[in-house]
Design an enzyme around this catalytic site. Sequence first.
Site: not given
Ligand SMILES: *Cc1c(COP(=O)(O)O)cnc(C)c1O
Length: 357
Positions: A102, A169, A193
């Site tokens: 990511w 993020d 998540k």
């Molecule tokens: C799952 C995840 C993403 C992607 O998220 P989406 O909402 O599917 O775009 C980005 N960063 C991290 C750390 C993730 O675990």
Amino acid sequence: MSKVHNFSAGPCILPQEVLKQASEAVINFNNLNLSLIEISHRSKDFVEVMEKAQALVKELLGVPDGYSILFLQGGASLGFLKVPFNFMKENGSAAYVNTGVWASKALEEAKKMGTVHEIASSKDKNFNYIPKKYQIPGDADYLHITTNNTIFGTQFKNIPISRVPIIADMSSDIFSKKIDVSQFDMIYAGAQKNMGPAGTTLYIVKDSALGKSGRQIPTMLNLQTHIKKESMFNTPPVFPIYVSMLTLQWLKDNGGVEWIEKVNQEKADLLYNEIDVNPLFEGTANVADRSNMNATFVLKDESLTDEFNKMWQTANISGIKGHRDVGGYRASMYNALPLESVQVLVDVMKEFAKKYS
Ligand SMILES: *Cc1c(COP(=O)(O)O)cnc(C)c1O
């Protein structure tokens, strides 16, 4: 129905009572005899949901004044692009720490917009650690980090000390432990998540940091658009926001982030301890950088794969197959996963060792 122990990496487990409330609201919301998903997002009943969700984020994370809370669409993946649009100056630059899939995707999006310094990377060891020593260029417009690396099972235990603003993020560890929001100019996180269903993305953004990139920002990518309209510039994803609100309320009712941080630590200690003492398994992440959300481990002897798979499936465990980039197993222990489920997995691992070692 027998209980399934859901270790899915995302979308993932949500509290049972939240799912029940959500399902009821889909049929009859607030005794309106209308569904939550068939009323106007501008109705009093939904505006209350949005305001409550924002207030809960502020309360649970202790968000200081001067930050806006947004619930938008596009996933964290669209966030990867919103970050440079809103924070990287035209002819400016940004610094990225590359700690996984990511983080790499975030970095690649920024590259399309300007100069990106990949100031540290753990790619040399298949992202099994968090780099600690690096220089942050003083002229970078921001430093971007991915606090929890969902696929590789690593997590920043400390936020880097930085003279430039930090953007994070936090998709897979937000609300899992206490954080100091004032350390960041922006935090963003996909809901699926630790907060709710896929379909909404949370942004916690420092208002004074916006409007400085000097770029022409497309309306939907401009965070100021959404701040002005309180996340209702266009139709917001009403159902994911509602369920996120319920999950945050559940977290608050149970004792908030302070409470869940302790529970999450207990769960992680229980599983990592077993990974370390069990003769048949080994962890894949550097011990000091192990994620409390996603534990990655492999069988020392892969020829026992079928036997182990049979055992955990029989115990009603679901979702522990590892990501293809790491192999083996990944047990995700998000907020709603009870300690009891981790105990079931640990018991299976013990029984497996008794039989095959
Ligand atoms: C799952 C995840 C993403 C992607 O998220 P989406 O909402 O599917 O775009 C980005 N960063 C991290 C750390 C993730 O675990």
